[in-house]
Write a protein that holds these residues in place. Structure first.
Motif, PDB file in Angstrom:
ATOM      1  N   ARG B 178      -5.163  16.217  12.986  1.00 44.48           N
ATOM      2  CA  ARG B 178      -5.556  14.801  12.984  1.00 44.48           C
ATOM      3  C   ARG B 178      -5.270  14.140  11.641  1.00 44.48           C
ATOM      4  O   ARG B 178      -4.839  12.991  11.583  1.00 44.48           O
ATOM      5  CB  ARG B 178      -7.044  14.686  13.298  1.00 44.48           C
ATOM      6  CG  ARG B 178      -7.280  13.941  14.582  1.00 44.48           C
ATOM      7  CD  ARG B 178      -8.717  13.963  14.947  1.00 44.48           C
ATOM      8  NE  ARG B 178      -9.337  12.674  14.668  1.00 44.48           N
ATOM      9  CZ  ARG B 178     -10.504  12.328  15.173  1.00 44.48           C
ATOM     10  NH1 ARG B 178     -11.162  13.162  15.943  1.00 44.48           N
ATOM     11  NH2 ARG B 178     -11.009  11.156  14.899  1.00 44.48           N
ATOM     12  N   MET B 179      -5.511  14.889  10.552  1.00 44.16           N
ATOM     13  CA  MET B 179      -5.221  14.337   9.225  1.00 44.16           C
ATOM     14  C   MET B 179      -3.729  14.025   9.086  1.00 44.16           C
ATOM     15  O   MET B 179      -3.350  13.015   8.509  1.00 44.16           O
ATOM     16  CB  MET B 179      -5.673  15.319   8.134  1.00 44.16           C
ATOM     17  CG  MET B 179      -7.188  15.397   7.987  1.00 44.16           C
ATOM     18  SD  MET B 179      -7.755  16.894   7.139  1.00 44.16           S
ATOM     19  CE  MET B 179      -7.404  16.497   5.448  1.00 44.16           C
ATOM     20  N   VAL B 180      -2.882  14.905   9.629  1.00 42.68           N
ATOM     21  CA  VAL B 180      -1.438  14.658   9.576  1.00 42.68           C
ATOM     22  C   VAL B 180      -1.086  13.454  10.441  1.00 42.68           C
ATOM     23  O   VAL B 180      -0.359  12.545  10.023  1.00 42.68           O
ATOM     24  CB  VAL B 180      -0.655  15.919  10.047  1.00 42.68           C
ATOM     25  CG1 VAL B 180       0.832  15.600  10.208  1.00 42.68           C
ATOM     26  CG2 VAL B 180      -0.844  17.069   9.056  1.00 42.68           C
ATOM     27  N   GLN B 181      -1.642  13.410  11.658  1.00 45.62           N
ATOM     28  CA  GLN B 181      -1.289  12.326  12.587  1.00 45.62           C
ATOM     29  C   GLN B 181      -1.808  10.976  12.120  1.00 45.62           C
ATOM     30  O   GLN B 181      -1.187   9.944  12.386  1.00 45.62           O
ATOM     31  CB  GLN B 181      -1.806  12.666  13.989  1.00 45.62           C
ATOM     32  CG  GLN B 181      -1.009  13.818  14.609  1.00 45.62           C
ATOM     33  CD  GLN B 181      -1.525  14.232  15.974  1.00 45.62           C
ATOM     34  OE1 GLN B 181      -2.688  14.065  16.278  1.00 45.62           O
ATOM     35  NE2 GLN B 181      -0.645  14.804  16.775  1.00 45.62           N
ATOM     36  N   ASP B 182      -2.946  10.989  11.393  1.00 54.33           N
ATOM     37  CA  ASP B 182      -3.496   9.727  10.890  1.00 54.33           C
ATOM     38  C   ASP B 182      -2.545   9.012   9.931  1.00 54.33           C
ATOM     39  O   ASP B 182      -2.653   7.805   9.734  1.00 54.33           O
ATOM     40  CB  ASP B 182      -4.842   9.977  10.181  1.00 54.33           C
ATOM     41  CG  ASP B 182      -5.996  10.104  11.166  1.00 54.33           C
ATOM     42  OD1 ASP B 182      -5.799   9.772  12.355  1.00 54.33           O
ATOM     43  OD2 ASP B 182      -7.090  10.542  10.753  1.00 54.33           O
ATOM     44  N   GLU B 183      -1.648   9.769   9.315  1.00 50.48           N
ATOM     45  CA  GLU B 183      -0.690   9.164   8.382  1.00 50.48           C
ATOM     46  C   GLU B 183       0.555   8.630   9.095  1.00 50.48           C
ATOM     47  O   GLU B 183       1.411   8.026   8.472  1.00 50.48           O
ATOM     48  CB  GLU B 183      -0.208  10.210   7.361  1.00 50.48           C
ATOM     49  CG  GLU B 183      -1.263  10.707   6.397  1.00 50.48           C
ATOM     50  CD  GLU B 183      -0.675  11.685   5.387  1.00 50.48           C
ATOM     51  OE1 GLU B 183       0.229  12.463   5.751  1.00 50.48           O
ATOM     52  OE2 GLU B 183      -1.129  11.651   4.242  1.00 50.48           O
ATOM     53  N   ASP B 185       3.000   6.952  12.326  1.00 51.25           N
ATOM     54  CA  ASP B 185       3.149   5.949  13.369  1.00 51.25           C
ATOM     55  C   ASP B 185       3.003   6.678  14.704  1.00 51.25           C
ATOM     56  O   ASP B 185       3.735   7.629  14.992  1.00 51.25           O
ATOM     57  CB  ASP B 185       4.562   5.340  13.220  1.00 51.25           C
ATOM     58  CG  ASP B 185       4.877   4.339  14.320  1.00 51.25           C
ATOM     59  OD1 ASP B 185       4.159   4.315  15.329  1.00 51.25           O
ATOM     60  OD2 ASP B 185       5.858   3.605  14.146  1.00 51.25           O
ATOM     61  N   SER B 186       2.038   6.262  15.519  1.00 51.01           N
ATOM     62  CA  SER B 186       1.706   7.027  16.727  1.00 51.01           C
ATOM     63  C   SER B 186       2.893   7.124  17.701  1.00 51.01           C
ATOM     64  O   SER B 186       2.928   8.013  18.541  1.00 51.01           O
ATOM     65  CB  SER B 186       0.502   6.420  17.430  1.00 51.01           C
ATOM     66  OG  SER B 186       0.810   5.118  17.865  1.00 51.01           O
ATOM     67  N   LYS B 187       3.853   6.225  17.595  1.00 52.06           N
ATOM     68  CA  LYS B 187       5.015   6.300  18.492  1.00 52.06           C
ATOM     69  C   LYS B 187       5.881   7.529  18.187  1.00 52.06           C
ATOM     70  O   LYS B 187       6.665   7.956  19.020  1.00 52.06           O
ATOM     71  CB  LYS B 187       5.884   5.034  18.351  1.00 52.06           C
ATOM     72  CG  LYS B 187       5.222   3.784  18.905  1.00 52.06           C
ATOM     73  CD  LYS B 187       6.238   2.672  19.162  1.00 52.06           C
ATOM     74  CE  LYS B 187       6.806   2.090  17.883  1.00 52.06           C
ATOM     75  NZ  LYS B 187       5.877   1.176  17.179  1.00 52.06           N
ATOM     76  N   ASN B 188       5.721   8.070  16.967  1.00 57.95           N
ATOM     77  CA  ASN B 188       6.627   9.134  16.531  1.00 57.95           C
ATOM     78  C   ASN B 188       5.960  10.505  16.381  1.00 57.95           C
ATOM     79  O   ASN B 188       6.546  11.405  15.811  1.00 57.95           O
ATOM     80  CB  ASN B 188       7.265   8.750  15.190  1.00 57.95           C
ATOM     81  CG  ASN B 188       8.159   7.551  15.333  1.00 57.95           C
ATOM     82  OD1 ASN B 188       8.779   7.371  16.363  1.00 57.95           O
ATOM     83  ND2 ASN B 188       8.201   6.731  14.309  1.00 57.95           N
ATOM     84  N   PHE B 189       4.718  10.640  16.868  1.00 60.02           N
ATOM     85  CA  PHE B 189       3.991  11.896  16.659  1.00 60.02           C
ATOM     86  C   PHE B 189       4.841  13.127  16.950  1.00 60.02           C
ATOM     87  O   PHE B 189       4.860  14.081  16.190  1.00 60.02           O
ATOM     88  CB  PHE B 189       2.760  11.964  17.561  1.00 60.02           C
ATOM     89  CG  PHE B 189       1.546  11.302  16.985  1.00 60.02           C
ATOM     90  CD1 PHE B 189       1.566  10.690  15.747  1.00 60.02           C
ATOM     91  CD2 PHE B 189       0.351  11.316  17.701  1.00 60.02           C
ATOM     92  CE1 PHE B 189       0.435  10.087  15.225  1.00 60.02           C
ATOM     93  CE2 PHE B 189      -0.786  10.723  17.192  1.00 60.02           C
ATOM     94  CZ  PHE B 189      -0.748  10.099  15.964  1.00 60.02           C
ATOM     95  N   TYR B 190       5.489  13.123  18.110  1.00 60.76           N
ATOM     96  CA  TYR B 190       6.136  14.350  18.571  1.00 60.76           C
ATOM     97  C   TYR B 190       7.654  14.210  18.608  1.00 60.76           C
ATOM     98  O   TYR B 190       8.337  15.024  19.204  1.00 60.76           O
ATOM     99  CB  TYR B 190       5.588  14.756  19.944  1.00 60.76           C
ATOM    100  CG  TYR B 190       4.082  14.841  19.930  1.00 60.76           C
ATOM    101  CD1 TYR B 190       3.433  15.765  19.109  1.00 60.76           C
ATOM    102  CD2 TYR B 190       3.304  13.977  20.694  1.00 60.76           C
ATOM    103  CE1 TYR B 190       2.055  15.822  19.050  1.00 60.76           C
ATOM    104  CE2 TYR B 190       1.928  14.035  20.639  1.00 60.76           C
ATOM    105  CZ  TYR B 190       1.298  14.961  19.813  1.00 60.76           C
ATOM    106  OH  TYR B 190      -0.051  15.012  19.754  1.00 60.76           O
ATOM    107  N   ALA B 191       8.187  13.179  17.946  1.00 60.94           N
ATOM    108  CA  ALA B 191       9.623  12.916  18.048  1.00 60.94           C
ATOM    109  C   ALA B 191      10.391  13.438  16.855  1.00 60.94           C
ATOM    110  O   ALA B 191      11.602  13.578  16.909  1.00 60.94           O
ATOM    111  CB  ALA B 191       9.869  11.421  18.203  1.00 60.94           C
TER     112      ALA B 191
END
Lengths: 85, 203
Positions: B178-183, B185-191
């Motif tokens: 979550r700490m990584v994802q909070d930084e 852009d949610s559109k690119n989490f897994y891209a």
């Protein structure tokens, strides 16, 4: 009378409390309750560790007082049966 | 660097030998979901992590895994200490004994040697943290499987401790993800790999 195994028990429990609180603080760095708990356990550990090392030999490789360094390599080691007491 | 403390993270004092149980528990020393893989996984992954707090979690959990490796080694050692040739045969320990006598060697319960391919260090924090969460659950499942084979409380107590730590580490890695994802852009989490393809994945 200072009891060796009771002191070791206090050291193990307070150290583990610090291990667990340290990981919690890694992801909750601004949690004051956790920080106070960590500091409290650190005080308990420090006191027990100082007493243990003065009476029964070193536990930590870098203890502030290593005057008894000749006991470092004395058994039993913690992995040996009875070495955890 | 590391500094040794002359104690185990949780005490191991086993009174009764049990080579049959040792053959199972050695899997958590050098098996596919064992503590050697766990410690090497996190302590290798940490170098590529750019967020210092997340890298610190890997370092702290990896350090604890080294203490777990020592505990599992102590359990296997105490379950097999001073076995006689008769006890080795009766306990089905002869296949391990012929190569290692009563020494501790990293292998799975089935005899497969430890191999670095049991973990990854992918250089991508999202990829690595998902692997770590899965690894903690796989180790928890293995400890549950081991616990069903144990009657001796001297052995069950440290195994239960190790099982509980898998659950705590899973929680901490979930928070790290979550700490990584909070930084990001949610559109690119897994891209893409946020620590490599940095230009357009951060908020």
């Amino acid at each position: 009378m200072i009891n060796k195994s009771e002191l070791m028990d206090i050291i193990n429990k307070s150290s583990f409390a610090m291990d667990d609180a340290r990981l919690f603080l890694d992801t909750h760095p601004y949690d004051n309750e956790a920080r106070n708990y960590f500091n409290k356990m650190e005080q308990i550990r420090k006191q027990a560790l100082t007493t243990y090392e003065a009476n029964f030999g070193p536990i930590c490789a870098y203890s502030p007082d290593m005057s008894n360094v000749r006991d470092w390599n004395k058994g039993p080691w913690p992995w040996q049966n009875g070495g955890c007491k | 660097m590391w500094s040794y403390e002359k104690r185990l993270q949780f005490p191991v004092n086993i009174k009764n030998k049990d080579p049959r149980l040792a053959r199972i528990i050695i899997s958590q020393y050098g098996g596919p979901d064992g503590e050697m893989g766990a410690s090497m996984r996190y302590l290798s992954q940490k170098f590529a992590f750019k967020n210092p707090r997340v890298a610190g979690i890997l370092n702290d959990v990896g350090t604890e895994e080294l203490a777990h490796l020592e505990m599992v080694g102590a359990i296997v050692h105490q379950l097999t200490a001073n076995l006689t040739p008769e006890e080795i045969k009766a306990g089905g320990f002869e296949q391990y004994y012929v190569d290692h006598t009563l020494g501790i060697w990293p292998q799975a319960a089935g005899g497969v040697p430890f191999n670095a391919c049991e973990f990854q260090s992918k250089g991508d924090p999202i990829t690595d943290l998902f692997e770590n969460m899965a690894a903690e659950q796989k180790a928890r499942t293995t400890y549950d499987n081991i616990l069903r084979m144990i009657k001796d409380p001297d052995v069950a107590a440290p195994i239960k401790f190790l099982r509980q730590r898998e659950i705590v580490h899973f929680q901490r890695f979930g928070e790290a993800l979550r700490m990584v994802q909070d930084e990001l852009d949610s559109k690119n989490f897994y891209a893409m790999n946020p620590d490599f393809d940095c230009s357009n994945c951060f908020k």
